[in-house]
Design an enzyme around this catalytic site. Structure first.
Site, short mmCIF file in Angstrom:
data_model
loop_
_atom_site.label_atom_id
_atom_site.label_comp_id
_atom_site.label_asym_id
_atom_site.label_seq_id
_atom_site.Cartn_x
_atom_site.Cartn_y
_atom_site.Cartn_z
N ASN A 113 48.46 16.72 66.13
CA ASN A 113 48.23 17.83 65.20
C ASN A 113 48.72 17.49 63.81
OD1 ASN A 113 47.29 19.06 67.45
ND2 ASN A 113 49.08 20.36 67.77
N VAL A 114 47.90 17.84 62.85
CA VAL A 114 48.26 17.56 61.45
C VAL A 114 48.95 18.76 60.81
CG1 VAL A 114 46.46 15.81 61.19
CG2 VAL A 114 45.93 18.19 60.65
N HIS A 169 48.22 11.42 63.82
CA HIS A 169 46.97 11.57 63.06
C HIS A 169 47.23 12.08 61.63
CE1 HIS A 169 44.41 11.84 67.00
NE2 HIS A 169 44.86 10.63 66.74
N CYS A 205 45.54 8.62 47.96
CA CYS A 205 44.40 8.02 47.27
C CYS A 205 43.52 7.31 48.29
CB CYS A 205 44.90 7.03 46.23
SG CYS A 205 43.54 6.19 45.40
N ASN A 220 47.18 22.13 80.44
CA ASN A 220 45.87 22.32 79.82
C ASN A 220 45.03 23.20 80.75
OD1 ASN A 220 43.19 21.94 78.73
ND2 ASN A 220 43.93 20.04 77.79
N1 APR Z 1 46.89 25.74 75.69
C1 APR Z 1 46.76 24.47 76.13
N2 APR Z 1 45.64 23.78 75.98
C2 APR Z 1 44.61 24.37 75.36
C3 APR Z 1 44.67 25.68 74.87
C4 APR Z 1 45.88 26.39 75.06
N3 APR Z 1 46.04 27.64 74.63
N4 APR Z 1 43.48 25.99 74.29
C5 APR Z 1 42.72 24.90 74.40
N5 APR Z 1 43.38 23.92 75.05
C6 APR Z 1 42.97 22.55 75.34
C7 APR Z 1 41.50 22.38 75.58
O1 APR Z 1 41.19 22.56 76.97
C8 APR Z 1 41.29 20.95 75.12
O2 APR Z 1 41.52 20.03 76.17
O3 APR Z 1 43.28 21.80 74.18
C9 APR Z 1 42.38 20.75 74.06
C10 APR Z 1 41.87 20.74 72.63
O4 APR Z 1 41.06 19.64 72.48
P1 APR Z 1 40.59 19.06 71.08
O5 APR Z 1 40.03 20.14 70.24
O6 APR Z 1 39.72 17.90 71.40
O7 APR Z 1 41.93 18.59 70.39
P2 APR Z 1 42.74 17.24 70.54
O8 APR Z 1 42.71 16.73 71.94
O9 APR Z 1 44.05 17.47 69.91
O10 APR Z 1 41.88 16.28 69.64
C11 APR Z 1 42.39 15.02 69.38
O11 APR Z 1 40.65 14.47 67.87
O12 APR Z 1 39.37 15.67 66.49
C12 APR Z 1 40.32 14.70 66.54
O13 APR Z 1 42.02 13.98 65.11
C13 APR Z 1 41.53 15.10 65.79
O14 APR Z 1 43.81 15.24 66.50
C14 APR Z 1 42.48 15.50 66.87
C15 APR Z 1 42.04 14.60 68.01
#
Ligand code: APR
Length: 266
Positions: free
Chosen positions: A88-89, A107, A115, A230
């Site tokens: 997470n950013v 990330h 820049c 998850n």
């Molecule tokens: N609690 C726990 N998990 C959850 C919740 C919640 N309340 N809501 C959603 N999720 C889960 C979803 O099931 C999914 O597996 O969180 C995950 C979110 O997935 P992504 O949107 O793909 O996020 P992330 O895995 O952090 O993405 C990784 O990809 O887009 C790039 O750089 C960006 O850091 C990001 C990276």
């Protein structure tokens, strides 16, 4: 003493109102964030990409850490050794009270601007304000963010330009297809190489990237618990020793309370 590794993704901030990347709320003006967060999108339309990041920054400023962020900060205080690797950013882990030294933002950081050509960086968070907040003990309080002037590389409108080389400034995050930052990767590697972990928690991430699975498996290599939090199945699920199919803000406080109760007292 228990060594702990926690890996988080967008799902951990979902209950603070920050949309996940791949969830249904992730779209912005009908645009797929996975296509916007790319060097190609920035090259094609830097103004559009900056508008998206400005709105995301504002949403994060308006958000508060949730019970998942707070539980992770509590675990950090009770573990023998602790590292959080977050994709997470946002700054919600930090605002929940986790020290910078105990976390790696693999990330990048949305409140940094750098820049696109040279290495010049600008932070949008004011260090003085953060210090004051830390001293006052208001760990969960929202930090005041000082928007830099155009000269400093962070205007409120348009695309900022580097004051050193005049190239376009960009958000200090890792986009799809870009390498991970070296220093942050080294911090993770050195934590993993020093020893294995007794507890590994992976929460709120689709675990799409191989390095996330690799770090979780290597950390738990000597029989450590590998807990996935998850609501949905991910590529990591089959390796987990425990699956918690609940939202992070519900599951983590309970899970961490139990873990902390079992930890040896110092
Ligand atoms: N609690 C726990 N998990 C959850 C919740 C919640 N309340 N809501 C959603 N999720 C889960 C979803 O099931 C999914 O597996 O969180 C995950 C979110 O997935 P992504 O949107 O793909 O996020 P992330 O895995 O952090 O993405 C990784 O990809 O887009 C790039 O750089 C960006 O850091 C990001 C990276």
């Amino acid at each position: 003493m228990v060594r702990v590794l926690v890996i988080t993704g967008a799902g951990v901030s979902a209950e603070s109102g920050i949309p996940t990347f791949r969830g249904k709320d992730g779209y912005w003006r009908n645009l797929d964030p996975i296509k916007l967060a790319t060097p190609e999108a920035f090259a094609r339309d830097p103004d559009l990409v900056w508008q998206w990041y400005r709105e995301r920054r504002q949403r994060i400023r308006d958000a508060q850490p949730n019970a998942a962020h707070e539980a992770i900060a509590k675990l950090a205080q009770c573990a023998g050794e602790f590292l959080l690797v977050t994709q997470n950013v946002d700054d919600l882990h930090e605002r929940a009270g986790l020290a910078k030294a105990e976390m790696v933002q693999i990330h990048g950081d949305i409140f940094k601007t750098r820049c696109s050509r040279c290495h010049w960086r600008a932070e949008l968070c004011n260090a003085h304000t953060r210090d004051d907040r830390d001293k006052s003990g208001l760990a969960g309080a929202r930090p005041s963010i000082i928007e830099f002037s155009e000269q400093d590389g962070g205007p409120e409108n348009g695309v900022p330009r580097c004051t050193k080389c005049d190239a376009l400034m960009r958000p200090g995050v890792v986009w799809f297809g870009e390498p991970l930052p070296l220093h942050e990767t080294e911090r993770v590697e050195s934590y993993l190489q020093r020893d294995s972990c007794g507890v590994v928690i992976v929460a709120g991430t689709t675990a799409t990237f191989g390095y996330i699975i690799d770090w979780a498996l290597r950390a738990s290599r000597r029989g450590g618990e590998l807990i996935e939090v998850n609501p949905e199945k991910t590529p990591l699920s089959r390796f987990a020793t425990r699956l918690v199919r609940e939202p992070a803000a519900v599951a983590l406080p309970r899970l961490i309370d139990r873990l902390v109760a079992q930890l040896p007292k110092t």
